[in-house]
Scaffold this motif. Sequence first.
Motif, mmCIF file in Angstrom:
data_model
loop_
_atom_site.group_PDB
_atom_site.id
_atom_site.type_symbol
_atom_site.label_atom_id
_atom_site.label_comp_id
_atom_site.label_asym_id
_atom_site.label_seq_id
_atom_site.Cartn_x
_atom_site.Cartn_y
_atom_site.Cartn_z
ATOM 1 N N PHE A 1 0.885 -1.048 -0.183
ATOM 2 C CA PHE A 1 -0.227 0.188 -0.038
ATOM 3 C C PHE A 1 1.190 1.779 0.301
ATOM 4 C CE2 PHE A 1 -4.000 -2.790 2.251
ATOM 5 C CZ PHE A 1 -4.549 -2.804 0.534
ATOM 6 N N LEU A 2 2.222 1.784 1.136
ATOM 7 C CA LEU A 2 3.052 1.967 1.159
ATOM 8 C C LEU A 2 3.259 2.646 -0.546
ATOM 9 C CD1 LEU A 2 4.681 1.964 4.391
ATOM 10 C CD2 LEU A 2 2.927 4.023 3.744
ATOM 11 N N PHE B 1 0.476 3.883 -3.037
ATOM 12 C CA PHE B 1 -0.280 5.305 -2.579
ATOM 13 C C PHE B 1 1.317 6.581 -2.870
ATOM 14 C CE2 PHE B 1 -3.639 2.458 -0.840
ATOM 15 C CZ PHE B 1 -4.265 2.750 -1.545
ATOM 16 N N GLY B 2 1.917 5.342 -2.180
ATOM 17 C CA GLY B 2 3.919 6.250 -2.378
ATOM 18 C C GLY B 2 3.503 7.614 -3.985
#
Lengths: 227, 222
Positions: free
Chosen positions: A74-75, A78-79
Amino acid sequence: MNLNLDFGAILERWPMFLDGAILTLQLASLATILGAVIGILGAIGRRSRNPVIVRICGIYVEAIRNTPLLVQIFLVYFGLASLGLKFSAFAVAALALTINVGAYATEIIRAGFDSIPRGQIEAAEGLALSRTQIYWHIVLLPAIEKVYPALTSQFVLLMLASSVTSQISAEELTAVANFVQSDTYRAFETYILVAVLYILLSLIMRLGFWLLGLAIFPRRRRLRTAL
Amino acid sequence: MGGSLNANHFMFLLQGALWTVGLSAIALVGGGIVGFIIALCRISPNAIVRIMSAGYVQLIQGTPLLVIMFLSYFGLPAIGIPISPLAAASASLTIYVAAYLGEIWRGCIESVPRPQWEAAEGLALSRTQRMAKVILPQAIRIATPPTVGFMVQIIKNTSLASVVGFVELARSGQIINNSLFEPFLVYSIIAVVYFALCYPLSRLSRRLERHGGPGRLELEAA
């Protein structure tokens, strides 16, 4: 409880499962190759004379090994998006898996480096081998040879863990399963089939690594010892 | 955008973190009990028991936890067995953890030096006595560092319970993000909380490895 299993509707969709399995293998191979490179660089970095590099490699390894892959995915997902970069789900998945397995590979290969006796390197210096020759023949290859079983099991675990990338809609095997089960209402049969496919994939990977091991470590073959 | 991070969000995350710890504890106890049985089966004198338990380990270690999770949460209701997210997550983690702990512990039991087994046999101890009084007390000491290390894996793996809608740490992060739309910030906080849970265990595991188990630590202190 009335147990009537029907695999017919599931097996009809075999081309989708095949595509998913191939994508899973592609993800795993890409992350394995890049992860092995990061692992070697990271292990060299952790033994560097520069304390800053040692520290950075240490933080990377600890940060990755103490957080779940799901959160890492997820990081990354979305990062990259918040930086305004648009990548396909496959690219994001491959990147996240590479970052993840790179940390584990670093730790495993470092253990291999630590297991090389000091005397070996001194002997090589005594034989007037160059620094590069020493690193390649005396440190790197024997170190990887020693940790090869641990390293390859980590890569098989990575292939299984790639199922988590279904959560960012990479179209790999688990994502295919989720689609098929919502389409056919045959959840039990679908996931049983997918479990069997994953077991097959892990057997294929183990066989591949075994053959690769025979090819790159000829000494083992000659000594007839098990890898 | 949906407002900013406030104290309520942190309370919600704390609750999620508590469920992560709770689920990890369930997985450790459940997986530990089944895993212990698996470890004993793997070294059983009965070949059929040995093969069955080895088959179990191979099957589970070749399947992703995520698929086991989906199989219990979506698969069981599909064949007429209703199951709650907590039950599905607990059952999946127990099945999964048992395969790995069973294999770790088998290695530990087998690494108790051979003469210890022979001496116990020479003293005419029964198989049960030999296990309970000679082998296991020594195996537990060998097993402690890898077991503590594996607890880190358990905590991380509970994050997969979020996919069946069980509200632990990762899921509570997703829920908060659905109202805030600050994914990078929210998941960074989640990652930090996971790190805070896992890192002390990693350190402890390494410390135990260096000092050779808890018994040795006490001896050194004394």
